[in-house]
Design an enzyme around this catalytic site. Structure first.
Site, PDB file in Angstrom:
ATOM      1  N   LYS A  84      56.130  12.564  60.644  1.00  0.00           N
ATOM      2  CA  LYS A  84      57.443  12.064  60.196  1.00  0.00           C
ATOM      3  C   LYS A  84      58.504  12.621  61.130  1.00  0.00           C
ATOM      4  O   LYS A  84      58.627  13.829  61.313  1.00  0.00           O
ATOM      5  CB  LYS A  84      57.700  12.552  58.774  1.00  0.00           C
ATOM      6  CG  LYS A  84      58.252  11.512  57.855  1.00  0.00           C
ATOM      7  CD  LYS A  84      58.257  12.081  56.448  1.00  0.00           C
ATOM      8  CE  LYS A  84      58.964  11.153  55.515  1.00  0.00           C
ATOM      9  NZ  LYS A  84      59.132  11.767  54.210  1.00  0.00           N
TER      10      LYS A  84
HETATM   11  C1  E4P Z   1      60.706   9.689  52.023  1.00  0.00           C
HETATM   12  O1  E4P Z   1      59.659   9.728  52.626  1.00  0.00           O
HETATM   13  C2  E4P Z   1      61.335  10.828  51.362  1.00  0.00           C
HETATM   14  O2  E4P Z   1      60.359  11.812  51.142  1.00  0.00           O
HETATM   15  C3  E4P Z   1      61.893  10.525  49.996  1.00  0.00           C
HETATM   16  O3  E4P Z   1      61.584   9.235  49.550  1.00  0.00           O
HETATM   17  C4  E4P Z   1      63.295  10.975  49.789  1.00  0.00           C
HETATM   18  O4  E4P Z   1      63.680  10.671  48.475  1.00  0.00           O
HETATM   19  P1  E4P Z   1      64.898  11.379  47.710  1.00  0.00           P
HETATM   20  O5  E4P Z   1      66.149  10.681  48.088  1.00  0.00           O
HETATM   21  O6  E4P Z   1      64.563  11.189  46.261  1.00  0.00           O
HETATM   22  O7  E4P Z   1      64.893  12.829  48.125  1.00  0.00           O
END
Ligand code: E4P
Length: 221
Positions: A84
């Protein structure tokens, strides 16, 4: 549409896998911080082992060299490890290099369709638009999914749209209608997906009618 779990909690992953509802997992540094009882390395290895599909693990370096070094370490953890990388210029550069090495990248922190287009052009396997965080600031997060879908269709782009920052079942429904490839869902939202009050009511009635025939609840077939 694939369902990923958005968690770094191994128990949640095990449970979701038992239900047959987990095609992959996404983690991030904030989710990792919630599991700080166990060493992160141990957790990641367990997650990679127990997940029947891709697991996104995020770099925390912000410069190209640092991202590359961490990305190569992540990719060596397992065949299902996906790196990522945040949506920055340095991140795009790292994405392009990783693509040339055959390493899958999930480009994260995407908040508009042009960012998604750039990530795709750099060779990202997934783009992660954060719909819930856009809703939080009064925008319609799902509208960018529709726009990204249109752009990717226009140019036959194979990068997968992974809808992130999901807050409720409606986000999942709208993602499916728009033709998203993946949604990554927190565990509490995953548990809500099969629920409907009429399902619960119907089940109670079926079971009570059955007891009119077999008061002990026996199933004699
Ligand atoms: C995406 O891969 C992130 O881990 C995640 O969806 C972020 O979500 P949040 O806005 O609930 O922290």
């Amino acid at each position: 549409m694939k369902l990923f779990l958005d968690t770094a909690n191994v128990e949640e992953i095990r449970q979701g896998v038992q239900w047959g509802l987990v095609d992959g997992v996404t983690t991030n540094p904030s989710l990792a911080a919630k599991e700080k009882g166990t060493g992160f390395e141990t957790i990641v290895k367990q997650i990679l082992k127990e997940t029947p599909g891709p697991v996104s693990i995020e770099v925390v370096a912000t410069d190209y060299e640092g991202m590359m070094e961490q990305a190569l370490r992540i990719s060596r953890l397992g065949d299902n490890a996906v790196v990522k990388i945040p949506m920055t210029l340095e991140g795009l550069r790292a994405t392009k290099t990783l693509k040339s090495k055959g390493i899958a990248v999930n480009c994260t922190l995407i908040f508009n369709p042009v960012q998604a287009l750039l990530a795709a052009k750099s060779g990202a396997e997934y783009v992660s638009p954060f719909v819930g965080r856009l809703d939080d600031i009064g925008e319609d997060g799902m509208s960018i999914i529709e726009q990204i879908k249109t752009i990717f269709t226009n140019y036959d782009i194979e990068t997968k749209i992974l809808v992130a920052s999901i807050r409720n079942p409606l986000h999942v429904l709208r993602s499916a209608i728009m033709g998203a490839d993946v949604v990554t869902i927190p565990f509490d939202v995953l548990k809500k997906l099969p629920s409907h009050p009429k399902t619960d009511e119907g089940l109670v009635r079926f079971l009570s009618d059955w007891k009119k025939i077999f008061p002990d609840g026996r199933f004699p077939l």
